[in-house]
Scaffold this motif. Structure first.
Motif, PDB file in Angstrom:
ATOM      1  N   LEU A 111      -6.727   9.105  -1.114  1.00 55.42           N
ATOM      2  CA  LEU A 111      -7.968   9.875  -1.110  1.00 55.42           C
ATOM      3  C   LEU A 111      -9.009   9.320  -2.072  1.00 55.42           C
ATOM      4  O   LEU A 111     -10.184   9.589  -1.924  1.00 55.42           O
ATOM      5  CB  LEU A 111      -7.681  11.334  -1.469  1.00 55.42           C
ATOM      6  CG  LEU A 111      -6.879  12.128  -0.434  1.00 55.42           C
ATOM      7  CD1 LEU A 111      -6.701  13.553  -0.908  1.00 55.42           C
ATOM      8  CD2 LEU A 111      -7.576  12.112   0.913  1.00 55.42           C
ATOM      9  N   GLY A 112      -8.586   8.578  -3.070  1.00 56.61           N
ATOM     10  CA  GLY A 112      -9.528   8.054  -4.055  1.00 56.61           C
ATOM     11  C   GLY A 112     -10.286   6.845  -3.540  1.00 56.61           C
ATOM     12  O   GLY A 112     -10.314   6.533  -2.348  1.00 56.61           O
ATOM     13  N   VAL A 113     -10.908   6.139  -4.488  1.00 55.47           N
ATOM     14  CA  VAL A 113     -11.657   4.937  -4.150  1.00 55.47           C
ATOM     15  C   VAL A 113     -10.688   3.822  -3.778  1.00 55.47           C
ATOM     16  O   VAL A 113      -9.727   3.546  -4.497  1.00 55.47           O
ATOM     17  CB  VAL A 113     -12.542   4.494  -5.337  1.00 55.47           C
ATOM     18  CG1 VAL A 113     -13.276   3.212  -4.992  1.00 55.47           C
ATOM     19  CG2 VAL A 113     -13.532   5.599  -5.693  1.00 55.47           C
ATOM     20  N   VAL A 114     -10.927   3.201  -2.636  1.00 54.98           N
ATOM     21  CA  VAL A 114     -10.084   2.094  -2.163  1.00 54.98           C
ATOM     22  C   VAL A 114     -10.906   0.819  -2.232  1.00 54.98           C
ATOM     23  O   VAL A 114     -11.941   0.692  -1.574  1.00 54.98           O
ATOM     24  CB  VAL A 114      -9.601   2.342  -0.722  1.00 54.98           C
ATOM     25  CG1 VAL A 114      -8.700   1.203  -0.266  1.00 54.98           C
ATOM     26  CG2 VAL A 114      -8.869   3.664  -0.629  1.00 54.98           C
ATOM     27  N   LYS A 115     -10.472  -0.126  -3.055  1.00 51.50           N
ATOM     28  CA  LYS A 115     -11.196  -1.382  -3.223  1.00 51.50           C
ATOM     29  C   LYS A 115     -11.013  -2.288  -2.001  1.00 51.50           C
ATOM     30  O   LYS A 115     -10.066  -2.108  -1.216  1.00 51.50           O
ATOM     31  CB  LYS A 115     -10.717  -2.088  -4.483  1.00 51.50           C
ATOM     32  CG  LYS A 115     -11.032  -1.308  -5.759  1.00 51.50           C
ATOM     33  CD  LYS A 115     -10.608  -2.061  -6.995  1.00 51.50           C
ATOM     34  CE  LYS A 115     -10.978  -1.290  -8.255  1.00 51.50           C
ATOM     35  NZ  LYS A 115     -10.574  -1.995  -9.487  1.00 51.50           N
ATOM     36  N   GLU A 174      -7.539  -3.851  -1.532  1.00 53.00           N
ATOM     37  CA  GLU A 174      -6.541  -2.853  -1.173  1.00 53.00           C
ATOM     38  C   GLU A 174      -6.711  -2.401   0.269  1.00 53.00           C
ATOM     39  O   GLU A 174      -5.738  -2.194   0.995  1.00 53.00           O
ATOM     40  CB  GLU A 174      -6.666  -1.657  -2.124  1.00 53.00           C
ATOM     41  CG  GLU A 174      -5.564  -0.632  -1.965  1.00 53.00           C
ATOM     42  CD  GLU A 174      -5.696   0.489  -2.981  1.00 53.00           C
ATOM     43  OE1 GLU A 174      -4.841   1.391  -2.959  1.00 53.00           O
ATOM     44  OE2 GLU A 174      -6.647   0.472  -3.776  1.00 53.00           O
ATOM     45  N   LYS A 175      -7.969  -2.272   0.697  1.00 53.44           N
ATOM     46  CA  LYS A 175      -8.237  -1.868   2.068  1.00 53.44           C
ATOM     47  C   LYS A 175      -7.726  -2.922   3.048  1.00 53.44           C
ATOM     48  O   LYS A 175      -7.136  -2.603   4.092  1.00 53.44           O
ATOM     49  CB  LYS A 175      -9.743  -1.646   2.247  1.00 53.44           C
ATOM     50  CG  LYS A 175     -10.124  -0.971   3.540  1.00 53.44           C
ATOM     51  CD  LYS A 175     -11.627  -0.746   3.608  1.00 53.44           C
ATOM     52  CE  LYS A 175     -12.090   0.224   2.551  1.00 53.44           C
ATOM     53  NZ  LYS A 175     -13.534   0.541   2.675  1.00 53.44           N
ATOM     54  N   THR A 176      -7.943  -4.204   2.704  1.00 49.20           N
ATOM     55  CA  THR A 176      -7.444  -5.285   3.550  1.00 49.20           C
ATOM     56  C   THR A 176      -5.922  -5.282   3.614  1.00 49.20           C
ATOM     57  O   THR A 176      -5.321  -5.449   4.686  1.00 49.20           O
ATOM     58  CB  THR A 176      -7.945  -6.635   3.025  1.00 49.20           C
ATOM     59  OG1 THR A 176      -9.381  -6.628   2.979  1.00 49.20           O
ATOM     60  CG2 THR A 176      -7.479  -7.774   3.901  1.00 49.20           C
ATOM     61  N   ALA A 177      -5.282  -5.063   2.471  1.00 52.43           N
ATOM     62  CA  ALA A 177      -3.817  -5.027   2.446  1.00 52.43           C
ATOM     63  C   ALA A 177      -3.280  -3.877   3.293  1.00 52.43           C
ATOM     64  O   ALA A 177      -2.277  -4.034   4.008  1.00 52.43           O
ATOM     65  CB  ALA A 177      -3.328  -4.902   1.007  1.00 52.43           C
ATOM     66  N   LEU A 178      -3.944  -2.736   3.251  1.00 53.91           N
ATOM     67  CA  LEU A 178      -3.498  -1.602   4.049  1.00 53.91           C
ATOM     68  C   LEU A 178      -3.636  -1.887   5.543  1.00 53.91           C
ATOM     69  O   LEU A 178      -2.770  -1.509   6.345  1.00 53.91           O
ATOM     70  CB  LEU A 178      -4.294  -0.356   3.674  1.00 53.91           C
ATOM     71  CG  LEU A 178      -4.032   0.209   2.269  1.00 53.91           C
ATOM     72  CD1 LEU A 178      -4.996   1.344   1.967  1.00 53.91           C
ATOM     73  CD2 LEU A 178      -2.598   0.695   2.143  1.00 53.91           C
ATOM     74  N   ARG A 179      -4.728  -2.556   5.908  1.00 50.56           N
ATOM     75  CA  ARG A 179      -4.907  -2.909   7.315  1.00 50.56           C
ATOM     76  C   ARG A 179      -3.845  -3.890   7.783  1.00 50.56           C
ATOM     77  O   ARG A 179      -3.310  -3.779   8.890  1.00 50.56           O
ATOM     78  CB  ARG A 179      -6.313  -3.475   7.543  1.00 50.56           C
ATOM     79  CG  ARG A 179      -7.407  -2.440   7.580  1.00 50.56           C
ATOM     80  CD  ARG A 179      -8.622  -2.982   8.299  1.00 50.56           C
ATOM     81  NE  ARG A 179      -9.154  -4.158   7.640  1.00 50.56           N
ATOM     82  CZ  ARG A 179     -10.136  -4.138   6.746  1.00 50.56           C
ATOM     83  NH1 ARG A 179     -10.704  -2.991   6.421  1.00 50.56           N
ATOM     84  NH2 ARG A 179     -10.578  -5.250   6.190  1.00 50.56           N
ATOM     85  N   VAL A 180      -3.537  -4.874   6.945  1.00 50.88           N
ATOM     86  CA  VAL A 180      -2.500  -5.857   7.293  1.00 50.88           C
ATOM     87  C   VAL A 180      -1.148  -5.165   7.438  1.00 50.88           C
ATOM     88  O   VAL A 180      -0.393  -5.426   8.393  1.00 50.88           O
ATOM     89  CB  VAL A 180      -2.453  -6.972   6.237  1.00 50.88           C
ATOM     90  CG1 VAL A 180      -1.244  -7.864   6.459  1.00 50.88           C
ATOM     91  CG2 VAL A 180      -3.725  -7.805   6.272  1.00 50.88           C
TER      92      VAL A 180
END
Length: 444
Positions: free
Chosen positions: A360-364, A367-373
């Motif tokens: 829920l917080g700020v996603v850098k 980190e956003k790219t890693a989550l998508r991968v």
């Protein structure tokens, strides 16, 4: 004469600042990565395990009502505003971000059955058991314009649902019949009837704006066009439908919540069979609401759980429940596609994450790219047994677990009986698809 030399661009390997990450060159030649598939499988396994570790969907509870919840309303212009109606006629405005009550008013005598928003006038319309349609202004930040309704219409019979046209000053109500109203008139401008004792849910289509759908007490689903003088089509199911919701992105698709524990997605151009049957609930489904993207929807049931479905899949993606949550009466999906609201008859509104493991917080950016991968890797290896088992596993209450096993056994027994009858009967019976069995009749 041409001389080939090595050229290195400093932008490819030098950091802009000391705080920046080191840039590492990578060669994508598959010959240099012989163990790519095992490495990706390991990363997918770690990703799906971490997803279940961080799956904490419950955010908070809005406590303040003195009776069970009956309906929820989302303000079209304020993401953090949520309106709730209760069985004692109390209407509350909540600030979801701060999880506190903004304003409370006694709106109706008896149940508040439904509410709908008018986007062009920033008004809220409510109907209740007192045979009144009330219009409320919803512009003040402190909610003070809810002190008194700006307009009240007295109707001849009790109303059970209301829906507003997306762009015109027209609203539709249901009760003994489907009525169309204009803001400036105290009498309905049009009335539709088709041999139904009463209607309990009605919704305007958000794409084909003149089309209306309603659920009848005779187990029917009826389509209307406000430009016509008579209803369009009618289909009767085996059991009654409690609620209905149009897909906000696909003009012809809608989903109904049924008493037979299932949800049915229909294409209004073809009522011979539903295009999808959504299972997994173990009691009557009371309410359904689509996400703004139209790809998913949330359902609320009397089995004390809410489930999130992909609109094209038969089984739920996730199930949410708490030990104190009782029978669900309403559910809503927030307009920013991040949260789900549920109201139950023990007087609480609960806030859930639409994706249980989402941060829920700020996603850098990294980190956003890693989550998508990670999401893509889990999707790639989703059918491997070990990853599939972890990805699908959910803790469910014991009564849901036991009821699910009973329903599974009854379905297996019904299929076995049908097979035996077909095997030992000389005159073969016609084969009816499972999706078509729910349809009793269709009328035009």
């Amino acid at each position: 004469m041409k001389v080939k030399v090595l050229v290195r661009n400093p932008d490819d390997y030098l950091r802009e600042t000391k705080r920046d990450i080191h840039k590492l060159p990578r060669n994508y030649d598959p010959a240099l990565h012989p163990l790519e598939a095992p490495r990706e499988y390991t990363r997918a396994m770690n990703a799906v395990k971490l997803e279940r570790v961080f799956a904490l969907p419950f955010i908070g509870s809005l406590d303040g009502h003195r009776d069970g919840l009956t309906c929820l309303g989302k303000h079209p212009d304020h993401l953090s505003w949520l309106y709730s109606g209760a069985c004692d006629g109390e209407l509350k405005l909540w600030d979801v971000a701060k999880q506190k009550i903004v304003y409370t008013v006694q709106a109706h005598d008896g149940f508040i059955r439904a509410m709908a928003f008018s986007q062009e006038t920033s008004s809220l319309y409510t109907v209740g058991d007192d045979k009144l349609i009330k219009q409320w202004k919803t512009q003040e930040l402190d909610g003070s314009d809810l002190k008194a309704p700006i307009n009240t219409i007295v109707t001849r019979s009790m109303l059970t649902g209301i829906s507003h046209h997306r762009s015109k000053p027209v609203m539709a109500t249901c009760g003994e019949a489907c009525n169309l109203w204009e803001h400036s008139r105290a009498q309905p401008i049009k009335t539709f009837q088709w041999g139904v004792d009463s209607l309990q849910s009605i919704k305007f289509n958000q794409v084909e704006e003149n089309v209306i759908a309603a659920c009848g007490s005779d187990r029917s689903i009826i389509l209307y066009d406000m430009r016509e003088s008579a209803p369009l089509r009618k289909v009767v199911l085996k059991m009654r439908s409690n609620s209905l919701c149009w897909n906000p992105m696909e003009a012809f698709i809608f989903t109904v919540a049924n008493e037979d524990y299932n949800l049915y997605t229909f294409d209004m151009r073809n009522f011979t069979s539903p295009i999808n049957v959504h299972k997994d609930h173990v009691s009557a489904v009371i309410d359904v609401d689509y996400s703004p993207t139209g790809k998913e929807f949330v359902s609320a049931s009397y089995d004390k759980t809410i489930r999130i479905y992909n609109s094209r899949q038969a089984h739920s993606r996730d199930i949410y429940h708490t030990s104190r949550m009782q029978r669900l009466t309403c559910a809503a999906w927030s307009l920013d596609d991040r949260f789900v609201y549920s109201g139950s008859d023990e007087m609480n509104i609960r806030i859930w994450k639409a994706r249980a493991a989402e941060k829920l917080g700020v996603v850098k950016p990294r980190e956003k790219t890693a989550l998508r991968v990670n999401a893509k890797l889990v999707e790639k290896f989703a059918h491997h047994p070990a990853i599939k088992r972890i990805h699908r596993h959910r803790h469910v209450p014991s009564h849901v677990y036991n009821s699910r096993n009973e329903l599974r056994n009854s379905r297996v027994a019904a299929r076995r009986k049908e097979f035996n009858v077909r095997t030992h009967t000389k005159r073969q019976l016609p084969i009816i698809p499972e999706k078509a069995k729910v349809i009793v009749s269709e009328q035009q």
